[in-house]
Design a protein around this motif. Structure first.
Motif, PDB file in Angstrom:
ATOM      1  N   SER A   1      39.761  43.131  45.834  1.00  0.00           N
ATOM      2  CA  SER A   1      40.210  41.737  45.873  1.00  0.00           C
ATOM      3  C   SER A   1      39.062  40.759  45.717  1.00  0.00           C
ATOM      4  O   SER A   1      39.269  39.554  45.726  1.00  0.00           O
ATOM      5  N   GLY A   2      37.831  41.271  45.534  1.00  0.00           N
ATOM      6  CA  GLY A   2      36.676  40.415  45.318  1.00  0.00           C
ATOM      7  C   GLY A   2      36.189  39.780  46.624  1.00  0.00           C
ATOM      8  O   GLY A   2      36.705  40.066  47.703  1.00  0.00           O
ATOM      9  N   PRO A   3      35.186  38.885  46.497  1.00  0.00           N
ATOM     10  CA  PRO A   3      34.632  38.316  45.270  1.00  0.00           C
ATOM     11  C   PRO A   3      33.437  39.077  44.674  1.00  0.00           C
ATOM     12  O   PRO A   3      32.812  38.567  43.745  1.00  0.00           O
ATOM     13  N   THR A   4      33.098  40.262  45.209  1.00  0.00           N
ATOM     14  CA  THR A   4      32.010  41.024  44.610  1.00  0.00           C
ATOM     15  C   THR A   4      32.375  41.415  43.186  1.00  0.00           C
ATOM     16  O   THR A   4      33.490  41.882  42.931  1.00  0.00           O
ATOM     17  N   VAL A   5      31.430  41.224  42.258  1.00  0.00           N
ATOM     18  CA  VAL A   5      31.621  41.627  40.868  1.00  0.00           C
ATOM     19  C   VAL A   5      30.741  42.841  40.601  1.00  0.00           C
ATOM     20  O   VAL A   5      29.560  42.858  40.965  1.00  0.00           O
TER      21      VAL A   5
END
Length: 308
Positions: A266-270
């Motif tokens: 679900s992020g927000p890590t890319v």
């Protein structure tokens, strides 16, 4: 049950994860969604130190800001320790010291890793000697990602994500993570998924979600280029609505040489997939030069385990 001799203190470690693939099923009557996901455990860890205690307590340190984390009974690690004690008939308590390095509310399962490492640490601390099957059942009660943090490696998750089957993986995959300085609520992302599907009914899946076979083929072959073409996340558009500043981050990584870019969970890590270790280092340098917090990690790595 017979309780073995307890330890004086235990150090356990569990990894964060990347979702290489995520399909989200239709909204169910109970308010949840079935998913089909491919998890990979990566070399960014949570370290849990467990000490004998009169009650149940936790404190945090590490490389990320932990000031907002609860330390009461709502904390997932405390819940894990209490659940194990209750099921195993243990009367002792535990004091947990957790070194956090996985982003909080970052889509990498940091809280789940805390819970998995706590189960392993307390099992050793108290000498309860529960088997992996029993620990997995406890993990599934704590949250959808906790069983995978316990298992590690690469696996396919179905149902809520907690029904796991190992995925044969050869070689090592290199990733660069772009970390945000904020978190995103997973329930809010799923609500946004439902909103998008109300706007575009053709996006509502007709069948139960499945992981594409091409993901499994790429993992089995150890082929980063092939895996790059198969990465997918049904949550990504919803996350980008909530955090539109991630769109230029995705573009920046692609232009800097990443084979592919994806929001993890679900992020927000890319997460950016690189062709190898050297390419990952170059990508990390390029992202860091653009004032992003970037980390080079690799996977798959083992799940929760006791160290030392």
């Amino acid at each position: 049950m017979t309780i073995a001799a307890a330890a004086d203190a235990v150090h356990a470690r569990a990894p964060g994860k990347i979702n290489l693939f995520m399909r989200v099923g239709a909204l169910q009557p109970d308010g949840y969604h079935d998913v089909a996901t491919a998890y990979q455990a990566v070399s960014l860890y949570e370290d849990v130190h467990a000490y004998p205690g009169m009650g149940f307590s936790v404190e945090f340190s590490g490389s990320i800001d932990t000031a907002g984390l609860p330390t009461d009974r709502t904390n997932l690690a405390i819940r894990a320790a209490k659940l194990l004690a209750r099921r195993a008939g243990v009367s002792q308590g535990v004091h947990l010291e957790i070194e956090k390095h996985v982003p909080i509310a970052g889509g990498m399962g940091g809280g789940s890793a805390d819970a998995a490492a706590t189960l392993i640490a307390c099992d050793a601390l108290w000498g309860t000697e529960l088997g992996r099957e029993e620990l997995h059942a406890l993990a599934a009660e704590l949250g959808a990602d906790v069983p995978f943090a316990l298992a590690g490696g690469t696996a396919i998750g179905t149902g809520r994500g907690d029904r796991l089957s190992p995925a044969l993986t050869t070689g090592t995959f290199h990733w660069v993570l772009a970390l945000a300085d904020y978190g995103v609520s997973t329930p809010e992302v799923y609500r946004q998924v439902d909103t998008i599907r109300e706007e575009r009914p053709e996006l509502v899946p007709a069948d139960a979600p499945e992981v594409d076979a091409e993901v499994l083929h790429a993992l089995r072959a150890g082929d980063a280029g092939r895996l790059a073409a198969a990465l997918h996340n049904d949550l990504q558009d919803a996350t980008l609505r909530l955090a539109p500043d991630l769109a230029p981050v995705l573009d920046l990584g692609r232009s800097a040489g990443a084979l592919a870019a994806i929001v993890s969970g679900s992020g927000p890590t890319v997460a950016f997939l690189a062709s190898g270790a050297d390419a990952a280092i170059e990508l990390q340098v390029a992202l860091s030069a653009s004032q992003l917090t970037a980390l080079h990690v690799h996977g798959p790595v083992p799940g929760a385990r006791v160290l030392g």
